[in-house]
Motif scaffolding. Sequence first.
Motif, PDB file in Angstrom:
ATOM      1  N   ARG A  69      -2.102  -3.043  11.447  1.00 57.24           N
ATOM      2  CA  ARG A  69      -2.071  -1.678  10.904  1.00 57.24           C
ATOM      3  C   ARG A  69      -1.903  -1.712   9.390  1.00 57.24           C
ATOM      4  O   ARG A  69      -1.177  -2.542   8.865  1.00 57.24           O
ATOM      5  CB  ARG A  69      -0.883  -0.893  11.469  1.00 57.24           C
ATOM      6  CG  ARG A  69      -0.914  -0.660  12.942  1.00 57.24           C
ATOM      7  CD  ARG A  69       0.214   0.266  13.377  1.00 57.24           C
ATOM      8  NE  ARG A  69       0.070   1.550  12.709  1.00 57.24           N
ATOM      9  CZ  ARG A  69       1.083   2.377  12.466  1.00 57.24           C
ATOM     10  NH1 ARG A  69       2.304   2.063  12.831  1.00 57.24           N
ATOM     11  NH2 ARG A  69       0.877   3.516  11.855  1.00 57.24           N
ATOM     12  N   SER A  70      -2.556  -0.780   8.718  1.00 57.70           N
ATOM     13  CA  SER A  70      -2.363  -0.607   7.279  1.00 57.70           C
ATOM     14  C   SER A  70      -1.833   0.794   7.036  1.00 57.70           C
ATOM     15  O   SER A  70      -2.283   1.756   7.668  1.00 57.70           O
ATOM     16  CB  SER A  70      -3.684  -0.798   6.531  1.00 57.70           C
ATOM     17  OG  SER A  70      -4.106  -2.135   6.645  1.00 57.70           O
ATOM     18  N   LEU A  71      -0.878   0.907   6.140  1.00 56.89           N
ATOM     19  CA  LEU A  71      -0.252   2.187   5.811  1.00 56.89           C
ATOM     20  C   LEU A  71      -0.503   2.496   4.341  1.00 56.89           C
ATOM     21  O   LEU A  71      -0.452   1.598   3.502  1.00 56.89           O
ATOM     22  CB  LEU A  71       1.258   2.124   6.056  1.00 56.89           C
ATOM     23  CG  LEU A  71       1.729   1.558   7.392  1.00 56.89           C
ATOM     24  CD1 LEU A  71       3.240   1.394   7.383  1.00 56.89           C
ATOM     25  CD2 LEU A  71       1.286   2.450   8.526  1.00 56.89           C
ATOM     26  N   LEU A  72      -0.728   3.744   4.042  1.00 61.52           N
ATOM     27  CA  LEU A  72      -0.960   4.149   2.651  1.00 61.52           C
ATOM     28  C   LEU A  72       0.345   4.541   1.969  1.00 61.52           C
ATOM     29  O   LEU A  72       0.443   5.564   1.313  1.00 61.52           O
ATOM     30  CB  LEU A  72      -1.965   5.301   2.598  1.00 61.52           C
ATOM     31  CG  LEU A  72      -3.368   4.940   3.059  1.00 61.52           C
ATOM     32  CD1 LEU A  72      -4.265   6.177   3.064  1.00 61.52           C
ATOM     33  CD2 LEU A  72      -3.959   3.863   2.168  1.00 61.52           C
ATOM     34  N   VAL A  73       1.332   3.690   2.118  1.00 59.09           N
ATOM     35  CA  VAL A  73       2.608   3.891   1.446  1.00 59.09           C
ATOM     36  C   VAL A  73       3.129   2.517   1.030  1.00 59.09           C
ATOM     37  O   VAL A  73       3.048   1.554   1.782  1.00 59.09           O
ATOM     38  CB  VAL A  73       3.631   4.639   2.340  1.00 59.09           C
ATOM     39  CG1 VAL A  73       3.969   3.848   3.591  1.00 59.09           C
ATOM     40  CG2 VAL A  73       4.898   4.969   1.573  1.00 59.09           C
TER      41      VAL A  73
END
Length: 176
Positions: A76-80
Amino acid sequence: MKLLVAAARDRQVEGTLAAVEDAGFRVGFVEPATVGLYRAVLGPVPSYGPGYLIVSIGAFSSHIVVGYHSSGLIFRSLLVGGEHSMGVEQAVASVGQEIASTMTFARSQFRGIDINTVVLAGKYGASENTRQALAEQLPDVSFVIGAPWALWGVEDPPEEAFLMESAFGMAVRELA
């Protein structure tokens, strides 16, 4: 001669591959940067138990990998990240919520997986302050700071080694 393309956005992959091949190089493999990150932090011999998370908190994004033995199951990639406008403390708390959600999801999808260790990496992840904040937020989880360079026997990692974890993981691909 081998050429390593460490990371590229999906829409740039085809152009990058064409340019590399036009320059006379043969492309050996293409993989997401998160796979390299996972490989680097896991090390040549998995040592975190059967179920674990690898969490990298960077400046503008974070990545979560669910691992089981030596396999990555969910990426998973998170934009934070730590330099998000919400500030580092809130960013880490937000990543903590995502860790809890990912663990719940993984347990619901993979019967019998027991995730109780989170390995931290990245510019903002691999710090004692982050480890302590996450341990307070999720007290039933063991948080450890990953040492990918040491796991692979690199005695003198480069300055700002956290910027190169994914590329390092791609470079040791044949050794894993």
